[in-house]
Design an enzyme around this catalytic site. Structure first.
Site, PDB file in Angstrom:
ATOM      1  N   HIS A  65      -2.529  -2.679  -9.711  1.00 60.45           N
ATOM      2  CA  HIS A  65      -3.288  -2.001  -8.778  1.00 60.45           C
ATOM      3  C   HIS A  65      -4.532  -2.888  -8.822  1.00 60.45           C
ATOM      4  CE1 HIS A  65      -5.516   1.194  -6.869  1.00 60.45           C
ATOM      5  NE2 HIS A  65      -4.696   1.629  -6.610  1.00 60.45           N
ATOM      6  N   ASP A 112       2.713   5.531  -6.805  1.00 63.06           N
ATOM      7  CA  ASP A 112       4.012   5.289  -6.258  1.00 63.06           C
ATOM      8  C   ASP A 112       5.124   5.056  -7.032  1.00 63.06           C
ATOM      9  OD1 ASP A 112       3.109   5.411  -3.626  1.00 63.06           O
ATOM     10  OD2 ASP A 112       2.176   3.088  -3.917  1.00 63.06           O
ATOM     11  N   HIS A 124       0.956  -0.989  -0.010  1.00 64.45           N
ATOM     12  CA  HIS A 124      -0.011   0.112   0.003  1.00 64.45           C
ATOM     13  C   HIS A 124       1.051   1.181   0.008  1.00 64.45           C
ATOM     14  CE1 HIS A 124      -3.552   2.267   0.493  1.00 64.45           C
ATOM     15  NE2 HIS A 124      -3.748   2.168   1.838  1.00 64.45           N
TER      16      HIS A 124
HETATM   17  N1  CMC Z   1       4.994  -6.911 -10.355  1.00 65.85           N
HETATM   18  C1  CMC Z   1       4.424  -8.200 -11.138  1.00 65.85           C
HETATM   19  N2  CMC Z   1       3.536  -8.871 -10.978  1.00 65.85           N
HETATM   20  C2  CMC Z   1       2.574  -8.329 -10.668  1.00 65.85           C
HETATM   21  C3  CMC Z   1       2.615  -7.081  -9.996  1.00 65.85           C
HETATM   22  C4  CMC Z   1       3.783  -6.313  -9.809  1.00 65.85           C
HETATM   23  N3  CMC Z   1       3.655  -5.073  -9.021  1.00 65.85           N
HETATM   24  N4  CMC Z   1       1.180  -6.693  -9.671  1.00 65.85           N
HETATM   25  C5  CMC Z   1       0.432  -7.729  -9.840  1.00 65.85           C
HETATM   26  N5  CMC Z   1       1.204  -8.740 -10.453  1.00 65.85           N
HETATM   27  C6  CMC Z   1       0.580  -9.940 -11.037  1.00 65.85           C
HETATM   28  C7  CMC Z   1       0.304 -11.099 -10.114  1.00 65.85           C
HETATM   29  O1  CMC Z   1       1.350 -11.855  -9.431  1.00 65.85           O
HETATM   30  C8  CMC Z   1      -0.903 -11.738 -10.604  1.00 65.85           C
HETATM   31  O2  CMC Z   1      -0.364 -12.950 -11.561  1.00 65.85           O
HETATM   32  P1  CMC Z   1      -0.814 -14.026 -11.663  1.00 65.85           P
HETATM   33  O3  CMC Z   1      -2.382 -13.809 -12.206  1.00 65.85           O
HETATM   34  O4  CMC Z   1      -0.167 -14.660 -12.702  1.00 65.85           O
HETATM   35  O5  CMC Z   1      -0.886 -14.759 -10.306  1.00 65.85           O
HETATM   36  C9  CMC Z   1      -1.557 -10.625 -11.176  1.00 65.85           C
HETATM   37  O6  CMC Z   1      -0.670  -9.651 -11.466  1.00 65.85           O
HETATM   38  C10 CMC Z   1      -2.889  -9.897 -10.534  1.00 65.85           C
HETATM   39  O7  CMC Z   1      -2.254  -9.613  -9.332  1.00 65.85           O
HETATM   40  P2  CMC Z   1      -3.041  -9.563  -7.785  1.00 65.85           P
HETATM   41  O8  CMC Z   1      -1.848  -9.981  -6.980  1.00 65.85           O
HETATM   42  O9  CMC Z   1      -3.966 -10.559  -7.939  1.00 65.85           O
HETATM   43  O10 CMC Z   1      -3.464  -8.010  -7.852  1.00 65.85           O
HETATM   44  P3  CMC Z   1      -3.971  -7.442  -6.546  1.00 65.85           P
HETATM   45  O11 CMC Z   1      -5.404  -6.529  -7.055  1.00 65.85           O
HETATM   46  O12 CMC Z   1      -4.287  -8.354  -5.510  1.00 65.85           O
HETATM   47  O13 CMC Z   1      -3.031  -6.661  -6.187  1.00 65.85           O
HETATM   48  C11 CMC Z   1      -1.277  -4.730  -5.593  1.00 65.85           C
HETATM   49  C12 CMC Z   1      -2.797  -5.151  -6.188  1.00 65.85           C
HETATM   50  C13 CMC Z   1      -1.264  -3.272  -6.000  1.00 65.85           C
HETATM   51  C14 CMC Z   1      -1.131  -5.239  -4.303  1.00 65.85           C
HETATM   52  C15 CMC Z   1      -0.229  -5.451  -6.582  1.00 65.85           C
HETATM   53  O14 CMC Z   1      -0.627  -5.148  -7.884  1.00 65.85           O
HETATM   54  C16 CMC Z   1       1.008  -5.208  -5.934  1.00 65.85           C
HETATM   55  O15 CMC Z   1       1.587  -5.726  -5.332  1.00 65.85           O
HETATM   56  N6  CMC Z   1       1.790  -4.210  -6.579  1.00 65.85           N
HETATM   57  C17 CMC Z   1       3.359  -3.786  -6.087  1.00 65.85           C
HETATM   58  C18 CMC Z   1       2.940  -2.957  -4.780  1.00 65.85           C
HETATM   59  C19 CMC Z   1       2.602  -1.554  -5.208  1.00 65.85           C
HETATM   60  O16 CMC Z   1       2.851  -0.867  -6.035  1.00 65.85           O
HETATM   61  N7  CMC Z   1       1.459  -0.981  -4.266  1.00 65.85           N
HETATM   62  C20 CMC Z   1       0.931   0.133  -4.519  1.00 65.85           C
HETATM   63  C21 CMC Z   1      -0.485   0.410  -4.959  1.00 65.85           C
HETATM   64  S1  CMC Z   1      -0.820   1.991  -5.418  1.00 65.85           S
HETATM   65  C22 CMC Z   1      -0.662   2.890  -3.939  1.00 65.85           C
HETATM   66  C23 CMC Z   1      -2.146   2.536  -2.839  1.00 65.85           C
HETATM   67  O17 CMC Z   1      -2.271   1.514  -2.480  1.00 65.85           O
HETATM   68  O18 CMC Z   1      -2.899   3.470  -2.479  1.00 65.85           O
END
Ligand code: CMC
Length: 443
Positions: free
Chosen positions: A321, A377, A282
């Site tokens: 995201h 971010d 986050h």
């Molecule tokens: N790098 C590589 N792969 C990714 C990433 C990433 N940053 N984000 C998602 N994926 C992949 C993930 O492994 C999954 O792949 P598969 O379908 O093969 O298993 C697919 O994309 C879907 O991802 P998810 O984890 O199911 O998506 P989510 O909605 O649960 O997670 C997230 C969203 C933001 C937590 C995630 O994208 C992430 O960890 N990003 C990196 C951390 C980050 O930048 N966070 C800041 C978010 S914006 C600020 C805020 O929070 O307000």
């Protein structure tokens, strides 16, 4: 699909019923449940039973992937189109035409302030920027290398012990006072956390400066009689606060609402929200991006890094995201802002690595298929670093901007007649009833 439902939506065409028909194939029984705003109420499923002693059907939705936990009129996001609006106003217009305090007023009160309202609002917040002297003693107790976000979370929680009447959450005047206090004091607490970690004396607020200018002064003032913020940097920080002000039901807003739903005082609820923000998935992601850029090191190693990410050896931080499946509109504004900041501070050398990461990722099948784009971010940290904020302060900066959103979400939750204490259900899959064996007989 939009993740926030626009207010118009009843979702029906003439002659159609706004209901959902369900056939339970376990019993052959049929049910009809109302549909409103593109949703059914989970509680309407409870009537679906296989026998009289059946609890009734529930939905299973870990991480709220498809569950609306509230109705809200604060922030609208269309994740597919990359749209973000506060109270109906597009984020780019707010960033261009308003100050953070105007936007905070909008987010909390629903409308942009007029001149008198803004003057009054600014005055009320500014007169609450000072903290009790005992806060300093409290802060001094932290270890010299304590993480500023840990200090921030704890000192926000500690404010509840200084303002016990804030517990009267149903009194609108008390809520107003808390809103002034929290908006006024969080920059002071944030700056004190930084000064403590640097072993530098705390700088008192300068109420002649703007919200962002005063924060910069409390952070960076050394021996000059009066701190004068650089206007470009002051404006850039103000815009960053605007971009972070709210983001509907994210992890920390959800924490604020869930903890606040127990009717605890708002300082304690805010500490919970700030703790949620601290996590690397986050608000902690802005710091993780910088650690990642350090790890990549040089532009020519970007390809190898992306390969590792695709092989599951790590994530591309600042990418992806839950809601945006398109370019995060905040990231677009930040990228533009970065150029203005770098003209003053000099170019952050890590920008080249970031740009190369973005270029390669946006062309790569792995990221395209999963609709992974840079989020807020990805570039914000480069600006913060160029402005001389240490990486550990990045989540704290996010928290200052997000304070207005947390307060708006908290107040909306309290005034929403549909809301009760947040208490999810579970699917119990543990042991059935069994007998306790005496310690001497256990293997
Ligand atoms: N790098 C590589 N792969 C990714 C990433 C990433 N940053 N984000 C998602 N994926 C992949 C993930 O492994 C999954 O792949 P598969 O379908 O093969 O298993 C697919 O994309 C879907 O991802 P998810 O984890 O199911 O998506 P989510 O909605 O649960 O997670 C997230 C969203 C933001 C937590 C995630 O994208 C992430 O960890 N990003 C990196 C951390 C980050 O930048 N966070 C800041 C978010 S914006 C600020 C805020 O929070 O307000």
């Amino acid at each position: 699909m939009a993740t926030s439902t626009e207010p118009k939506a009843a979702g029906t065409q003439t002659g159609q019923r706004a209901t959902l028909s369900i056939t339970d194939n376990r019993t052959g029984k049929q049910y009809e449940v109302p549909v409103g705003n593109g949703t059914i109420r989970s509680i309407d499923l409870r009537q679906i039973k296989t026998s009289d002693d059946d609890f009734g059907l529930m939905t299973y939705d870990p991480a709220f992937m498809n569950t609306a936990s509230c109705k809200s009129a604060i922030t609208f996001i269309d994740g597919d189109k990359g749209i973000l609006r506060y109270r109906g106003y597009p984020i780019d217009e707010l960033a261009e035409k308003c100050s953070y305090l105007e936007v905070a007023y909008l987010v909390i009160n629903g409308e942009l302030p007029n001149k008198e309202q803004l003057a009054d609002w600014t005055n009320n917040i500014t007169t609450h920027t000072f903290v009790h002297e005992n806060i300093k003693k409290f802060m001094d107790g932290f270890h010299h290398d304590a993480h500023p976000m840990g200090m921030f979370v704890s000192t926000v929680a500690a404010l509840s012990t200084f303002y016990p009447t804030a517990k009267k959450i149903h009194d609108p005047e008390e809520r107003k006072l808390t809103i002034y206090r929290l908006l006024g004091k969080v920059p002071t607490l944030a700056a004190f956390a930084y000064r403590h970690s640097m072993g530098m004396p705390y700088v008192h607020p300068d109420n002649e400066l703007s919200y962002a200018g005063n924060f910069l002064g409390m952070m960076f003032k050394i021996a000059e009689p009066r701190y004068k913020p650089n206007q470009v940097l002051e404006k850039a920080l103000d815009v960053l606060f605007i971009l972070h002000a709210d983001h509907e039901q994210n992890c920390s807003a959800n924490a604020m609402r869930a903890v606040g739903s127990s009717h605890v005082d708002p300082y304690s609820a805010t500490a919970a929200a700030a703790a949620a923000l601290y996590g690397p998935l986050h608000g902690g992601a802005n710091a993780e991006v910088l650690y990642m850029l350090d790890e990549v090191g040089t532009k020519d190693r970007v390809g190898a890094f992306i390969k590792d990410v695709k092989e599951g050896k790590g994530k591309l931080m600042g990418f992806g995201h839950r809601v945006y499946k398109n370019y995060d509109p905040r990231a677009k504004i930040i990228k533009h802002l970065a150029d203005q900041v770098f003209e003053v501070t000099g170019r952050n050398p890590k920008l080249d690595i970031a740009l190369e990461l973005e270029r390669i990722a946006l062309e790569d099948e792995y990221f395209i298929k999963r609709k992974l784009y840079p989020n807020v971010d990805f570039y914000s940290g480069l600006i913060y670093q160029a402005m001389k904020f240490p990486v550990e302060m990045f989540p704290v900066l996010f928290a200052i901007g997000r304070m207005s959103g947390w307060l708006a979400q908290w107040q909306e939750m309290l005034l929403d007649g549909d809301q009760k204490i947040a208490r999810p259900r579970q699917i119990y899959l543990g042991s059935d009833k069994r007998e306790v064996t005496m310690l001497s007989q256990r293997k």
